[in-house]
Design a protein around this motif. Structure first.
Motif, PDB file in Angstrom:
ATOM      1  N   ASP A 231      43.746  66.071  74.178  1.00 29.62           N
ATOM      2  CA  ASP A 231      44.013  66.959  75.309  1.00 29.62           C
ATOM      3  C   ASP A 231      45.516  67.107  75.525  1.00 29.62           C
ATOM      4  O   ASP A 231      46.027  68.206  75.767  1.00 29.62           O
ATOM      5  CB  ASP A 231      43.350  66.388  76.562  1.00 29.62           C
ATOM      6  CG  ASP A 231      43.419  67.345  77.743  1.00 29.62           C
ATOM      7  OD1 ASP A 231      43.133  68.532  77.557  1.00 29.62           O
ATOM      8  OD2 ASP A 231      43.756  66.899  78.858  1.00 29.62           O
ATOM      9  N   CYS A 232      46.225  66.003  75.411  1.00 30.42           N
ATOM     10  CA  CYS A 232      47.687  66.027  75.544  1.00 30.42           C
ATOM     11  C   CYS A 232      48.304  66.852  74.420  1.00 30.42           C
ATOM     12  O   CYS A 232      49.201  67.675  74.651  1.00 30.42           O
ATOM     13  CB  CYS A 232      48.215  64.601  75.516  1.00 30.42           C
ATOM     14  SG  CYS A 232      49.995  64.471  75.696  1.00 30.42           S
ATOM     15  N   GLU A 233      47.829  66.658  73.189  1.00 32.08           N
ATOM     16  CA  GLU A 233      48.365  67.397  72.049  1.00 32.08           C
ATOM     17  C   GLU A 233      48.097  68.891  72.191  1.00 32.08           C
ATOM     18  O   GLU A 233      48.966  69.723  71.890  1.00 32.08           O
ATOM     19  CB  GLU A 233      47.745  66.882  70.755  1.00 32.08           C
ATOM     20  CG  GLU A 233      48.331  67.512  69.510  1.00 32.08           C
ATOM     21  CD  GLU A 233      47.774  66.920  68.226  1.00 32.08           C
ATOM     22  OE1 GLU A 233      48.286  67.272  67.145  1.00 32.08           O
ATOM     23  OE2 GLU A 233      46.823  66.106  68.298  1.00 32.08           O
ATOM     24  N   HIS A 234      46.924  69.262  72.677  1.00 34.55           N
ATOM     25  CA  HIS A 234      46.601  70.680  72.840  1.00 34.55           C
ATOM     26  C   HIS A 234      47.473  71.339  73.897  1.00 34.55           C
ATOM     27  O   HIS A 234      47.882  72.492  73.748  1.00 34.55           O
ATOM     28  CB  HIS A 234      45.118  70.844  73.201  1.00 34.55           C
ATOM     29  CG  HIS A 234      44.195  70.486  72.085  1.00 34.55           C
ATOM     30  ND1 HIS A 234      42.878  70.110  72.292  1.00 34.55           N
ATOM     31  CD2 HIS A 234      44.402  70.436  70.740  1.00 34.55           C
ATOM     32  CE1 HIS A 234      42.319  69.849  71.124  1.00 34.55           C
ATOM     33  NE2 HIS A 234      43.213  70.033  70.178  1.00 34.55           N
ATOM     34  N   ARG A 235      47.780  70.592  74.965  1.00 35.73           N
ATOM     35  CA  ARG A 235      48.668  71.152  75.986  1.00 35.73           C
ATOM     36  C   ARG A 235      50.046  71.411  75.408  1.00 35.73           C
ATOM     37  O   ARG A 235      50.698  72.403  75.741  1.00 35.73           O
ATOM     38  CB  ARG A 235      48.755  70.213  77.194  1.00 35.73           C
ATOM     39  CG  ARG A 235      47.554  70.254  78.105  1.00 35.73           C
ATOM     40  CD  ARG A 235      47.867  69.626  79.457  1.00 35.73           C
ATOM     41  NE  ARG A 235      48.314  68.244  79.329  1.00 35.73           N
ATOM     42  CZ  ARG A 235      47.504  67.192  79.292  1.00 35.73           C
ATOM     43  NH1 ARG A 235      46.196  67.378  79.345  1.00 35.73           N
ATOM     44  NH2 ARG A 235      48.000  65.981  79.193  1.00 35.73           N
TER      45      ARG A 235
END
Length: 254
Positions: A231-235
């Motif tokens: 989720d952090c990487e996608h943001r």
């Protein structure tokens, strides 16, 4: 000319653990911190708190004034920061806070996922896991409080400290060092892409991971950790990079 006050904090002095306190330095082992270690820690913490942003040029003369130390001390601290990949030392250009490229970003998150899953497996082998996780539960409570009260510095510090201190529970110093280094690189990646903190509720995900560990649910804990990092990487991937004001550190007077 830029002048910085090393003691200024954006929202007052935070009680959360500074990033530099999570990894032992040479001086701490013998009960003495050198001037080089002091300057290293101040710059390191400013970078990890996102007060000193990716792309900032670290001018030796300015740093000497800030920390009331010699050029030799500053150069030694910058050399250590370069070794730790917090800054980049460019011949004839100087030192700059590290900026990630897309390949490095993918590699850092891939390494995080791999290492976090290894740590989960090792934690689940411990018979006293419930007692070991109690301090992390308190840390998540503090993280939630910092987020809800707008204490950005404490929230950032606690969010990173959660992962490093979880690694410490395993008792493997090398794995802890790897986790600390990867968390630092992740912080710089997020700062470079200016991921909005308002869309990040890491304390909820940290709480969920602890619940699954306590339940002995390996698949669930690994899935929750991977989702947390993905989720952090996608943001990061969805945000547009920008030119930061790199000297928005401590107090800046132009």
């Amino acid at each position: 000319m830029l002048y910085l006050d090393q003691h200024d904090d954006l929202q007052g002095e935070s009680t959360a653990p500074r990033a530099s306190s999570l990894l032992e330095r040479r001086g701490q082992k013998i009960g003495r911190v050198s001037e080089v270690d002091r300057v290293y820690a101040e710059i390191f913490d400013a970078v990890m708190d996102r007060r000193l942003l990716p792309g900032a040029k670290l001018t030796e003369s300015a740093l000497c004034d800030i920390f009331s130390c010699s050029r030799a001390t500053v150069r030694a601290a910058l050399a250590q920061l370069g070794h730790d990949k917090i800054v980049v030392l460019l011949p004839n250009r100087g030192a700059y806070v590290w900026q990630p490229d897309p390949a490095e970003t993918r590699e850092v998150f891939e390494a995080r996922r791999t290492l976090e899953c290894v740590l989960i497996d090792k934690l689940l082998q411990m018979s006293d896991l419930s007692a070991r996780l109690e301090p992390l539960r308190e840390m998540v409570r503090q993280e939630k409080e910092a987020f809800e009260t707008g204490d950005r510095i404490s929230w950032l510090r606690l969010s990173n400290a959660f992962h490093v201190k979880m690694a410490r529970l395993v008792g493997n110093h090398v794995l802890t060092e790897f986790m600390h280094a990867l968390c630092c690189r992740t912080t710089l990646i997020i700062a470079f892409h200016d991921t909005p903190s308002s869309s990040t509720c890491s304390y909820m995900e940290h709480d969920q991971i602890l619940d699954l560990l306590l339940a002995g649910n390996r698949e669930g804990a690994i899935a929750a950790m991977c989702h947390h990092l993905e989720d952090c990487e996608h943001r990061v991937e969805e945000t547009q990079t920008r030119k930061p004001d790199p000297w928005s550190v401590f107090t800046v007077k132009r």
